[in-house]
Design a protein around this motif. Structure first.
Motif, PDB file in Angstrom:
ATOM      1  N   GLN A 247      64.858 -63.091  -9.448  1.00 27.35           N
ATOM      2  CA  GLN A 247      65.170 -62.148  -8.362  1.00 27.35           C
ATOM      3  C   GLN A 247      66.555 -61.519  -8.445  1.00 27.35           C
ATOM      4  O   GLN A 247      67.352 -61.608  -7.509  1.00 27.35           O
ATOM      5  CB  GLN A 247      64.969 -62.808  -7.005  1.00 27.35           C
TER       6      GLN A 247
ATOM      7  N   TYR B 210      68.908 -58.407  -8.171  1.00 28.77           N
ATOM      8  CA  TYR B 210      68.919 -57.094  -7.513  1.00 28.77           C
ATOM      9  C   TYR B 210      69.779 -56.073  -8.257  1.00 28.77           C
ATOM     10  O   TYR B 210      69.666 -54.876  -8.018  1.00 28.77           O
ATOM     11  CB  TYR B 210      69.428 -57.227  -6.076  1.00 28.77           C
TER      12      TYR B 210
ATOM     13  N   PHE C 263      56.655 -50.258  -4.587  1.00 30.48           N
ATOM     14  CA  PHE C 263      56.554 -50.086  -3.136  1.00 30.48           C
ATOM     15  C   PHE C 263      56.050 -48.708  -2.729  1.00 30.48           C
ATOM     16  O   PHE C 263      55.630 -48.514  -1.585  1.00 30.48           O
ATOM     17  CB  PHE C 263      57.916 -50.344  -2.476  1.00 30.48           C
TER      18      PHE C 263
ATOM     19  N   ASP D 296      63.227 -55.919  -6.326  1.00 32.44           N
ATOM     20  CA  ASP D 296      62.811 -54.570  -5.933  1.00 32.44           C
ATOM     21  C   ASP D 296      63.149 -53.492  -6.960  1.00 32.44           C
ATOM     22  O   ASP D 296      62.438 -52.477  -7.029  1.00 32.44           O
ATOM     23  CB  ASP D 296      63.404 -54.142  -4.576  1.00 32.44           C
ATOM     24  N   ASP D 297      64.224 -53.637  -7.731  1.00 34.49           N
ATOM     25  CA  ASP D 297      64.615 -52.630  -8.722  1.00 34.49           C
ATOM     26  C   ASP D 297      63.911 -52.934 -10.036  1.00 34.49           C
ATOM     27  O   ASP D 297      64.398 -53.716 -10.856  1.00 34.49           O
ATOM     28  CB  ASP D 297      66.129 -52.628  -8.905  1.00 34.49           C
TER      29      ASP D 297
ATOM     30  N   HIS E 252      58.691 -58.963  -4.654  1.00 32.10           N
ATOM     31  CA  HIS E 252      59.812 -58.090  -5.008  1.00 32.10           C
ATOM     32  C   HIS E 252      59.624 -57.458  -6.387  1.00 32.10           C
ATOM     33  O   HIS E 252      60.554 -56.864  -6.926  1.00 32.10           O
ATOM     34  CB  HIS E 252      61.126 -58.851  -4.930  1.00 32.10           C
ATOM     35  N   ASP E 253      58.424 -57.593  -6.938  1.00 31.65           N
ATOM     36  CA  ASP E 253      58.049 -56.933  -8.192  1.00 31.65           C
ATOM     37  C   ASP E 253      57.102 -55.766  -7.931  1.00 31.65           C
ATOM     38  O   ASP E 253      56.473 -55.247  -8.850  1.00 31.65           O
ATOM     39  CB  ASP E 253      57.368 -57.935  -9.129  1.00 31.65           C
TER      40      ASP E 253
ATOM     41  N   ASP F 161      58.817 -62.630  -8.264  1.00 28.44           N
ATOM     42  CA  ASP F 161      60.121 -62.113  -7.890  1.00 28.44           C
ATOM     43  C   ASP F 161      61.034 -62.197  -9.098  1.00 28.44           C
ATOM     44  O   ASP F 161      62.140 -62.761  -9.069  1.00 28.44           O
ATOM     45  CB  ASP F 161      60.704 -62.859  -6.679  1.00 28.44           C
TER      46      ASP F 161
END
Length: 629
Positions: free
Chosen positions: A192, A194, A260, A230-231, A256-257, A226
């Motif tokens: 994870q 970021y 979105f 998100d990025d 978070h993978d 994760d």
């Protein structure tokens, strides 16, 4: 054994880090562990022995004979060129899937599967063979078919693949590493990252530890979701990290993978699929079958996910899209067919990002898997263990364990097999003070420290082991003092953090207790990170007798016990000062009330924590009693 019943330094730092000394573990000699099985050595250097290659995609001007079906061969790649040359034999009995259907190869290694416009075709690596890995050590065993490519997505998704190939051939090579009955499978939770600062934290922390390991070349490392925060443009950075490790790297997706900007669940993991792995798949190692599941559905919808009213977060996917812990119907059908091809006495490791069930979020439906009961039915009578991430906590839950939320939400009356939440490489999202080693303390919401889970396997039996980042396997506990002074400070500091005004309340020396503290109930606490039902903790103060400590959360159907009285004081003393979650509940905390009549002066407590396998971890805490503060 496992069948059903089936995250800068401060004035407090010296005092806080003095709370414990190095733990010493005594491993049981009859099972493979770092002490007994020399897993940190291997017959060959991984870079010399690794099979590097790719799958073979065959296209001709004629195209496939029948575009409704994908065909191909699983073959033994004797010259390791990733091409099915004349004379290289096909491998029979290998499981191949399109994510819905499951077939096995014939005597010539051939398979035939129905073709869908959006599918990932993959093989289940058979024991005794290794699929190719790329230069980053990422396992190569799948082909994405999406003729028109993904809808427009920020991170690209899957590029158009065009028409169905004539054939997709999967190369493998023989491997003694994957045939061995003794395996050490690393389960890596929530990397994870970021940003690139956090990529560097990971490199200096758990990845540096992995780079030193040689025991997991057969089973490799499974990153259980994760992978980034998100990025998704950081996936190449992640692969640069895995290039430093020894053994195959595999991934499964986390919340978070996600892409979105995908409007439907069908394309929510397209970039993950393009960069890393299928959304779900399986592989065999020794006498173990690993099922890597996608337990994240995004966006969740009211008709599918909230039909029973327990997931209102899913009611407005257009304006407020959320995720839910769920297997879609195709994956559930695939799982049933996949398991049908697995021998009954094989150990099944069920891996997912969102756990089937978890202590940390036991009362939340979206943070557990809707079809947990269906998964249990499919595994009935089998040796099994569930491993997961997501909660950034460490949970070693054994057969029969129960908390109230599992029963209320899912009707579960006790775990049918062990469930382990693997902790996180990122710990508490890289929070807290940065250590001299260049990564944050990141103490978790349960008081756990960042690290890696390993399943030490012999045949179809396993023992779990947790290695704290930067430490040896002998470090398994952290000690503290939970006194009235601490509990008062906890409340005052939490209130000040919410609305800072004036000087922050100070705890003072956490290793000093007053006579009033003892009269008002002070406990010596032991956070035994992999402690579980069947574990014991005993405490000897000075030359007194060894006395048993009591587990604060029995896991016998009760609700979570939350608040300062049930917290890990060592963790909270850092978290309320340096930021991050607050360890106000945990299922692996033991405590012993200190006698009111302890003499003033210095005392030494020796704590022996023994896990369910008889492995001992010894820790020491020196504290001082004063008449008054």
């Amino acid at each position: 054994m496992l069948s059903f019943p089936s995250r800068k330094h401060s004035s407090l730092r010296v005092a806080l880090t003095a709370l414990t000394t190095l733990a010493v573990a005594a491993a049981v000699a009859t099972f493979p562990t770092p002490s007994t099985a020399t897993p940190h050595s291997a017959p060959e250097d991984w870079d010399d022995s690794a099979y590097r290659g790719r799958i073979e995609v065959v296209r001709t001007s004629e195209g496939p004979a029948d575009p409704a079906f994908l065909t191909g061969t699983v073959f033994v790649d004797q010259d390791r060129d990733s091409e099915s040359d004349r004379g290289e034999r096909g491998l029979a009995g290998v499981t191949v899937s399109n994510g819905r259907d499951v077939v096995t190869t014939d005597r010539q290694g051939r398979y035939r599967l129905p073709a869908y416009d959006n599918m990932t075709v993959f093989i289940t690596q058979p024991s005794g063979y290794q699929v190719p890995v790329d230069e980053s050590n990422v396992a190569q065993f799948h082909y994405n078919h999406l003729p028109e490519g993904s809808p427009e997505l920020r991170y690209g998704g899957i590029a158009p693949t065009g028409a169905l190939p004539d054939a997709v051939n999967f190369p493998v090579v023989r491997s003694q590493l994957t045939r061995a009955q003794e395996q050490h499978c690393v389960i890596a939770g929530d990397l994870q990252t970021y940003d690139r600062t956090e990529v560097e934290y990971a490199r200096r922390g758990a990845i540096a530890d992995l780079a030193e390991r040689r025991d997991n070349q057969g089973c490799g490392t499974l990153f259980i979701g994760d992978v980034v925060g998100d990025d998704l443009s950081l996936y190449p950075d992640v692969k640069e990290l895995t290039s430093l490790t020894n053994g195959p790297a595999r991934f499964l997706p986390g919340n978070h993978d996600l892409d979105f900007d995908a409007t439907t669940a069908e394309h929510s993991f397209d970039t993950f699929r393009a960069q890393l792995a299928p959304a779900y798949y399986s592989y065999d190692i020794g006498d173990v079958h690993v099922v890597a599941l996608n337990t994240v559905r995004y966006p969740c919808t009211p008709d599918v996910d909230n039909a029973d009213g327990r997931r209102p977060e899913c009611d407005d996917p257009e304006n407020a899209p959320r995720y839910n812990g769920r297997l879609d119907e195709h994956q559930l059908a695939w799982l049933e067919r996949d398991l049908a091809a697995v021998d009954d006495d094989t150990l099944v490791v069920v891996a997912g990002h969102i756990p089937l069930l978890t202590f940390a979020d036991e009362g939340s439906a979206i943070h557990q898997v809707d079809q947990v009961r269906e998964v249990y039915d499919l595994l009935e009578g089998r040796r099994a263990v569930s491993v997961a991430g997501h909660t950034h906590s460490i949970e070693n839950m054994r057969t029969g364990d129960l908390v109230q939320g599992w029963n209320d939400l899912f009707g579960v009356e006790g775990l049918p097999f062990p469930h382990i939440t693997a902790g996180a490489i990122s710990g508490d999202w890289y929070s807290g003070e940065v250590t001299d080693d260049g990564y944050p303390t990141a103490i978790g919401r349960d008081g756990g420290r960042p690290g890696l889970l390993t399943l030490d396997i012999r045949g179809n039996a396993f023992r779990e082991r947790y290695t704290v980042t930067g430490e040896s396997d002998r470090v398994g506990t952290r000690l503290g003092l939970n006194s009235p002074t601490y509990r008062d400070w906890y409340a005052e500091r939490q209130e000040w953090n919410d609305a800072p005004d004036g000087a922050a309340p100070e705890l003072g020396d956490p290793l000093v207790v007053s006579r009033d503290d003892l009269a008002g109930q002070t406990w010596l606490t032991t956070n035994f990170w992999m402690g579980s039902t069947g574990s014991t903790v005993r405490v000897r103060i000075d030359d007194g007798p060894s006395r048993p400590a009591t587990r604060t959360q029995p896991m016998r159907g009760e609700d979570q016990l939350i608040g300062p009285e049930w917290s890990d004081p060592h963790a909270v003393a850092q978290q309320l000062v340096h930021g991050g979650s607050v360890a106000d509940r945990t299922m692996h905390l033991w405590r012993l009330e200190l006698p009111e009549d302890l003499d003033a002066g210095r005392h030494r407590a020796v704590v022996t924590a023994t896990d369910a396998y008889g492995r001992r971890f010894t820790d020491v805490l020196t504290f001082r009693v004063v008449e008054q503060r």
